[in-house]
Design an enzyme around this catalytic site. Sequence first.
Site, PDB file in Angstrom:
ATOM      1  N   TRP A   1     -79.908-113.387 -37.946  1.00 26.84           N
ATOM      2  CA  TRP A   1     -80.431-113.892 -38.509  1.00 26.84           C
ATOM      3  C   TRP A   1     -79.947-114.370 -40.042  1.00 26.84           C
ATOM      4  O   TRP A   1     -79.367-115.177 -40.661  1.00 26.84           O
ATOM      5  CB  TRP A   1     -81.464-113.224 -39.341  1.00 26.84           C
ATOM      6  CG  TRP A   1     -82.708-113.788 -39.995  1.00 26.84           C
ATOM      7  CD1 TRP A   1     -83.384-114.860 -39.813  1.00 26.84           C
ATOM      8  CD2 TRP A   1     -82.982-114.126 -41.445  1.00 26.84           C
ATOM      9  NE1 TRP A   1     -84.547-115.041 -41.104  1.00 26.84           N
ATOM     10  CE2 TRP A   1     -83.702-114.886 -42.281  1.00 26.84           C
ATOM     11  CE3 TRP A   1     -81.558-113.640 -42.627  1.00 26.84           C
ATOM     12  CZ2 TRP A   1     -83.771-114.561 -43.675  1.00 26.84           C
ATOM     13  CZ3 TRP A   1     -81.793-113.464 -43.822  1.00 26.84           C
ATOM     14  CH2 TRP A   1     -82.500-114.755 -44.415  1.00 26.84           C
TER      15      TRP A   1
ATOM     16  N   ASP B   1     -84.949-107.167 -33.514  1.00 24.15           N
ATOM     17  CA  ASP B   1     -83.364-107.510 -33.225  1.00 24.15           C
ATOM     18  C   ASP B   1     -83.466-108.081 -33.906  1.00 24.15           C
ATOM     19  O   ASP B   1     -84.480-109.408 -33.508  1.00 24.15           O
ATOM     20  CB  ASP B   1     -83.667-106.988 -31.762  1.00 24.15           C
ATOM     21  CG  ASP B   1     -81.887-106.712 -31.315  1.00 24.15           C
ATOM     22  OD1 ASP B   1     -81.151-106.710 -32.567  1.00 24.15           O
ATOM     23  OD2 ASP B   1     -81.561-107.076 -30.177  1.00 24.15           O
ATOM     24  N   GLY B   2     -81.698-108.693 -34.453  1.00 26.01           N
ATOM     25  CA  GLY B   2     -82.073-109.861 -34.984  1.00 26.01           C
ATOM     26  C   GLY B   2     -81.514-110.587 -36.235  1.00 26.01           C
ATOM     27  O   GLY B   2     -80.854-111.107 -36.545  1.00 26.01           O
ATOM     28  N   ASN B   3     -81.849-109.249 -37.038  1.00 24.62           N
ATOM     29  CA  ASN B   3     -81.616-109.184 -38.302  1.00 24.62           C
ATOM     30  C   ASN B   3     -80.070-109.340 -38.795  1.00 24.62           C
ATOM     31  O   ASN B   3     -79.523-110.489 -39.386  1.00 24.62           O
ATOM     32  CB  ASN B   3     -81.121-107.887 -39.213  1.00 24.62           C
ATOM     33  CG  ASN B   3     -82.833-107.021 -39.377  1.00 24.62           C
ATOM     34  OD1 ASN B   3     -83.608-107.906 -38.459  1.00 24.62           O
ATOM     35  ND2 ASN B   3     -82.983-106.011 -39.407  1.00 24.62           N
TER      36      ASN B   3
ATOM     37  N   ASN C   1     -76.634 -96.358 -33.024  1.00 17.45           N
ATOM     38  CA  ASN C   1     -76.852 -97.195 -33.696  1.00 17.45           C
ATOM     39  C   ASN C   1     -75.554 -96.573 -34.712  1.00 17.45           C
ATOM     40  O   ASN C   1     -75.539 -97.498 -35.783  1.00 17.45           O
ATOM     41  CB  ASN C   1     -77.944 -97.534 -34.580  1.00 17.45           C
ATOM     42  CG  ASN C   1     -78.802 -98.839 -33.786  1.00 17.45           C
ATOM     43  OD1 ASN C   1     -80.075 -98.611 -34.163  1.00 17.45           O
ATOM     44  ND2 ASN C   1     -77.999 -99.318 -33.452  1.00 17.45           N
TER      45      ASN C   1
ATOM     46  N   ARG D   1     -90.193-107.113 -27.769  1.00 21.92           N
ATOM     47  CA  ARG D   1     -88.228-107.619 -27.896  1.00 21.92           C
ATOM     48  C   ARG D   1     -88.123-109.146 -28.845  1.00 21.92           C
ATOM     49  O   ARG D   1     -87.744-109.771 -28.541  1.00 21.92           O
ATOM     50  CB  ARG D   1     -87.611-106.869 -27.323  1.00 21.92           C
ATOM     51  CG  ARG D   1     -85.941-106.535 -28.091  1.00 21.92           C
ATOM     52  CD  ARG D   1     -84.549-106.211 -26.847  1.00 21.92           C
ATOM     53  NE  ARG D   1     -83.668-106.635 -27.525  1.00 21.92           N
ATOM     54  CZ  ARG D   1     -82.528-105.047 -27.572  1.00 21.92           C
ATOM     55  NH1 ARG D   1     -82.673-104.825 -26.942  1.00 21.92           N
ATOM     56  NH2 ARG D   1     -81.930-106.069 -28.472  1.00 21.92           N
TER      57      ARG D   1
ATOM     58  N   ARG E   1     -83.878-105.983 -22.951  1.00 17.29           N
ATOM     59  CA  ARG E   1     -82.981-105.353 -22.767  1.00 17.29           C
ATOM     60  C   ARG E   1     -84.394-104.505 -23.306  1.00 17.29           C
ATOM     61  O   ARG E   1     -84.317-104.032 -24.425  1.00 17.29           O
ATOM     62  CB  ARG E   1     -81.399-105.056 -22.395  1.00 17.29           C
ATOM     63  CG  ARG E   1     -80.805-105.140 -23.531  1.00 17.29           C
ATOM     64  CD  ARG E   1     -79.150-104.948 -23.815  1.00 17.29           C
ATOM     65  NE  ARG E   1     -78.938-105.384 -25.160  1.00 17.29           N
ATOM     66  CZ  ARG E   1     -78.431-106.340 -25.150  1.00 17.29           C
ATOM     67  NH1 ARG E   1     -78.122-106.792 -24.666  1.00 17.29           N
ATOM     68  NH2 ARG E   1     -78.295-106.694 -26.695  1.00 17.29           N
TER      69      ARG E   1
ATOM     70  N   SER F   1     -80.412 -93.794 -31.533  1.00 20.09           N
ATOM     71  CA  SER F   1     -79.369 -92.796 -31.390  1.00 20.09           C
ATOM     72  C   SER F   1     -77.896 -94.019 -31.131  1.00 20.09           C
ATOM     73  O   SER F   1     -76.906 -92.806 -31.946  1.00 20.09           O
ATOM     74  CB  SER F   1     -79.120 -91.962 -30.161  1.00 20.09           C
ATOM     75  OG  SER F   1     -80.857 -91.587 -30.227  1.00 20.09           O
TER      76      SER F   1
HETATM   77  C1  IPE Z   1     -81.947-102.052 -30.615  1.00 14.76           C
HETATM   78  O1  IPE Z   1     -81.490-102.319 -30.991  1.00 14.76           O
HETATM   79  C2  IPE Z   1     -82.562-100.569 -31.688  1.00 14.76           C
HETATM   80  C3  IPE Z   1     -82.813-101.685 -33.268  1.00 14.76           C
HETATM   81  C4  IPE Z   1     -83.567-102.527 -32.995  1.00 14.76           C
HETATM   82  C5  IPE Z   1     -83.771 -99.591 -33.888  1.00 14.76           C
HETATM   83  P1  IPE Z   1     -79.872-102.645 -31.012  1.00 14.76           P
HETATM   84  O2  IPE Z   1     -78.880-103.841 -31.486  1.00 14.76           O
HETATM   85  O3  IPE Z   1     -78.955-101.638 -31.461  1.00 14.76           O
HETATM   86  O4  IPE Z   1     -79.384-102.700 -29.556  1.00 14.76           O
HETATM   87  P2  IPE Z   1     -77.998-103.389 -28.472  1.00 14.76           P
HETATM   88  O5  IPE Z   1     -77.106-102.948 -28.727  1.00 14.76           O
HETATM   89  O6  IPE Z   1     -77.816-105.078 -28.907  1.00 14.76           O
HETATM   90  O7  IPE Z   1     -78.319-103.638 -27.347  1.00 14.76           O
HETATM   91  C1  IPE Z   2     -81.842-104.379 -35.237  1.00 13.97           C
HETATM   92  O1  IPE Z   2     -81.089-106.274 -35.441  1.00 13.97           O
HETATM   93  C2  IPE Z   2     -81.369-103.808 -36.651  1.00 13.97           C
HETATM   94  C3  IPE Z   2     -80.956-102.591 -36.298  1.00 13.97           C
HETATM   95  C4  IPE Z   2     -80.616-102.559 -34.766  1.00 13.97           C
HETATM   96  C5  IPE Z   2     -80.894-101.877 -37.552  1.00 13.97           C
HETATM   97  P1  IPE Z   2     -79.202-106.208 -35.620  1.00 13.97           P
HETATM   98  O2  IPE Z   2     -78.376-105.736 -36.240  1.00 13.97           O
HETATM   99  O3  IPE Z   2     -79.597-105.442 -34.116  1.00 13.97           O
HETATM  100  O4  IPE Z   2     -79.073-107.320 -35.203  1.00 13.97           O
HETATM  101  P2  IPE Z   2     -78.417-108.421 -34.502  1.00 13.97           P
HETATM  102  O5  IPE Z   2     -78.814-107.872 -32.988  1.00 13.97           O
HETATM  103  O6  IPE Z   2     -76.946-108.209 -35.007  1.00 13.97           O
HETATM  104  O7  IPE Z   2     -78.522-110.298 -34.548  1.00 13.97           O
HETATM  105 MG    MG Z   3     -79.384-105.676 -32.018  1.00 15.13          MG
END
Ligand code: IPE
Ligand code: IPE
Ligand code: MG
Length: 227
Positions: free
Chosen positions: A21, A16-18, A64, A175, A181, A62
């Site tokens: 970033w 998480d966090g792309n 996303n 995570r 979570r 699911s």
């Molecule tokens: C969880 O991250 C799904 C993946 C890393 C693929 P999300 O960014 O979708 O989760 P929430 O919405 O913050 O709970």
């Molecule tokens: C995780 O990074 C990648 C996927 C869920 C596919 P996010 O896109 O959720 O990055 P944040 O949480 O918005 O920083």
């Molecule tokens: Mg995220």
Amino acid sequence: MGNSPAQAKHVAIIMDGNGRWAKRRALPRAMGHKRGVEAVRKLVRSVGSLGIDCLTLYAFSSENWKRPDEEVDDLMNLMRKFIKSDLPEFIANDVRLKIIGDWQGLAPDIVAMLEDALEQTSGGSRILAVALNYGAQQEIARAAAKAAAIGEVTDKSIAAHLDTNDLPPLDLLIRTSGEVRLSNFLLWQAAYAEMLFVDTLWPDFTPEHLQQALDAFADRERRFGGR
Ligand code: IPE
Ligand code: IPE
Ligand code: MG
């Protein structure tokens, strides 16, 4: 009873966090996802030397699908590129690809690429499990339905029908990005897994961070309800 230092054999990561970033650098989210794939590539290269038998990565949930079409398209295109570019490396490095989740529901060309990749890596001994179109509640419901169909709804029978039925028990769930979570990831499998939540954003997560996580795991005392 701790038998430490213990080696985590099955590690799962919620990458998480792309988005954050990219935002911090005033870059488009797509760039964060692209750098996220590079972090995956480096990590997969390191698992052998880190002593991990199975690495499970949460790539697309699911839920996303709720994101804007453009972002979903970016993620699917990155998936296509990643399989194409990294498949030869998986084969060369003895990596067996495994997909969990409702991946047959992805675009037909991706399903075909994945089927081919599964076939071509089937001889590998180290497992890279990728969660695609994955939701743990959906996975449990599918497994429970199969267990019910054979008239045996028990914890063992449900576990035997989960997508992860051929993976080792989950030792460590990480995570990144500071969120604490599970977001519908490996809810069943996490029953006795150790959990680690780190602030590092996914594109910044390196094999050194994973080594630190393994060190932290080795210091934990797992009891599994015993004493
Ligand atoms: C969880 O991250 C799904 C993946 C890393 C693929 P999300 O960014 O979708 O989760 P929430 O919405 O913050 O709970
Ligand atoms: C995780 O990074 C990648 C996927 C869920 C596919 P996010 O896109 O959720 O990055 P944040 O949480 O918005 O920083
Ligand atoms: Mg995220």
